[in-house]
Design an enzyme around this catalytic site. Structure first.
Site, PDB file in Angstrom:
ATOM      1  N   HIS A   1       1.233  -0.716 -11.160  1.00 11.99           N
ATOM      2  CA  HIS A   1       1.154  -2.181 -10.730  1.00 11.99           C
ATOM      3  C   HIS A   1       1.898  -2.808 -11.633  1.00 11.99           C
ATOM      4  CE1 HIS A   1      -1.159  -1.969  -7.115  1.00 11.99           C
ATOM      5  NE2 HIS A   1      -1.967  -0.971  -7.705  1.00 11.99           N
TER       6      HIS A   1
ATOM      7  N   HIS B   1      -6.429   5.607  -3.114  1.00 10.13           N
ATOM      8  CA  HIS B   1      -6.234   4.654  -2.532  1.00 10.13           C
ATOM      9  C   HIS B   1      -4.994   4.378  -1.694  1.00 10.13           C
ATOM     10  CE1 HIS B   1      -8.892   2.350  -5.508  1.00 10.13           C
ATOM     11  NE2 HIS B   1      -9.918   2.827  -4.469  1.00 10.13           N
TER      12      HIS B   1
ATOM     13  N   HIS C   1      -4.631   8.858  -7.074  1.00  6.97           N
ATOM     14  CA  HIS C   1      -5.942   8.713  -6.647  1.00  6.97           C
ATOM     15  C   HIS C   1      -5.623   8.356  -5.223  1.00  6.97           C
ATOM     16  CE1 HIS C   1      -4.854   4.538  -7.734  1.00  6.97           C
ATOM     17  NE2 HIS C   1      -5.868   3.836  -7.178  1.00  6.97           N
TER      18      HIS C   1
ATOM     19  N   ASP D   1      -3.732   3.379 -11.706  1.00  8.90           N
ATOM     20  CA  ASP D   1      -4.700   2.298 -11.640  1.00  8.90           C
ATOM     21  C   ASP D   1      -5.739   2.479 -12.610  1.00  8.90           C
ATOM     22  OD1 ASP D   1      -3.285   1.385  -9.783  1.00  8.90           O
ATOM     23  OD2 ASP D   1      -4.608   1.183  -8.165  1.00  8.90           O
TER      24      ASP D   1
ATOM     25  N   ASP E   1      -2.764   2.298  -1.124  1.00  8.75           N
ATOM     26  CA  ASP E   1      -1.323   1.822  -1.988  1.00  8.75           C
ATOM     27  C   ASP E   1      -0.687   2.768  -2.756  1.00  8.75           C
ATOM     28  OD1 ASP E   1      -3.716   1.096  -3.457  1.00  8.75           O
ATOM     29  OD2 ASP E   1      -2.466   0.208  -4.834  1.00  8.75           O
ATOM     30  N   HIS E   2      -1.403   4.129  -2.617  1.00  3.71           N
ATOM     31  CA  HIS E   2      -0.935   5.193  -3.417  1.00  3.71           C
ATOM     32  C   HIS E   2      -0.622   6.350  -2.721  1.00  3.71           C
ATOM     33  CE1 HIS E   2      -1.923   3.132  -7.375  1.00  3.71           C
ATOM     34  NE2 HIS E   2      -2.523   2.490  -6.679  1.00  3.71           N
TER      35      HIS E   2
HETATM   36 FE    FE Z   1      -3.331   0.536  -6.696  1.00  4.97          FE
HETATM   37 ZN    ZN Z   2      -6.251   1.772  -6.922  1.00  4.63          ZN
END
Ligand code: FE
Ligand code: ZN
Length: 259
Positions: free
Chosen positions: A171, A58, A56, A133, A60-61
């Site tokens: 995570h 975001h 996805h 996530d 942090d990805h």
């Molecule tokens: Fe994340």
């Molecule tokens: Zn995310």
């Protein structure tokens, strides 16, 4: 034979590195930061980064995608419904993609984001799921874009995979998720055992992943909305009866958001 290792990133992300040890080629899932991957490639000269899989949009990805694409030329695979930097292959529900010789099925799992996808293969020794996530160990992602109904359906679909499926989420949230799981089901022996195991692992700074679908079915409250006791706890939190599993899920998610 595929070996999988976690490259830690930021404070609690894992970038999954898939290695084809026979052919010295590799792939990564959700590189939010290029640094750990570039460092690994630098320490493993001769290895080729072939694929970058994204669940996805975001940051942090996807934050490391551009630098990795520039350094390696790897193919970038990601959800068709989201803006993914450098995407070469847009993937939708029902699509397949071959990575390091294994064919993965793509599942649309909306909820955390609307375009979120998961990658599943049954062609390895044990089935593998990269859930981003959406499904976490003992928990699930927050609802940033989707509805509780969407997330509930997405999680139920993942929960229906074979119980031995290894779950690689993005995570290290397992311990805090289990604190919540214990509040929901203080009498569930599997939750209590897992809480002890994970507490021990974290004290020793060990990773708590991968999980398995079987263990998630036993301990993840967000997959256990059909259990009478879980429904009762959700009803207590809401102050009224939740008459569908999606409503039970919605109650649990809002409780966890404030937990
Ligand atoms: Fe994340
Ligand atoms: Zn995310």
């Amino acid at each position: 034979m595929i070996q999988i290792v976690a490259l830690p990133a930021f404070s609690d992300n894992y970038i999954w590195l898939l290695q084809d040890t026979a052919k010295h080629r590799c792939a990564v899932v959700d590189p939010g930061d290029a640094g750990p991957v570039l460092k690994w490639l630098d320490q493993h000269r001769g290895w080729v980064l072939e694929d970058i899989l994204i669940t996805h949009h975001h940051n942090d990805h996807v934050g490391g995608v551009l630098a990795l694409k520039q350094a390696s030329g790897a193919r970038v695979c990601g959800p068709a419904g989201e803006n993914i930097p450098c995407r070469d292959l847009a993937l939708d529900d029902g699509d397949t993609v071959t990575v390091l010789g294994l064919q993965y099925q793509v599942f649309a799992v909306p909820g955390h984001t609307l375009g979120h996808i998961a990658y599943y293969t049954a062609q390895s020794d044990t089935p593998l799921l990269f859930s981003g996530d959406t499904l976490f160990a003992a928990g699930c992602g927050r609802l940033f874009e989707g509805t509780p109904e969407q997330m509930h359906a997405s999680l139920q679909r993942l929960a229906a995979l074979p119980e031995q499926t290894q779950v690689y989420c993005a995570h290290e949230y397992t311990l805090s998720n289990l604190r919540f799981a214990k509040a929901v089901e203080p009498q569930n022996p599997h939750v209590l055992q897992r809480f002890d195991d994970v507490t021990q692992a974290r004290q020793e700074d060990r990773i708590t992943l991968p999980s398995s679908i079987g263990l998630e079915r036993l301990t993840n409250p967000f997959l256990r909305t059909a259990e009478i006791f879980v429904k009762q706890k959700a009803d207590e939190w809401k102050g009224h009866s939740n008459d569908t599993q999606a409503a039970v899920f919605a109650a649990l998610r809002s409780w966890k958001d404030r937990f």
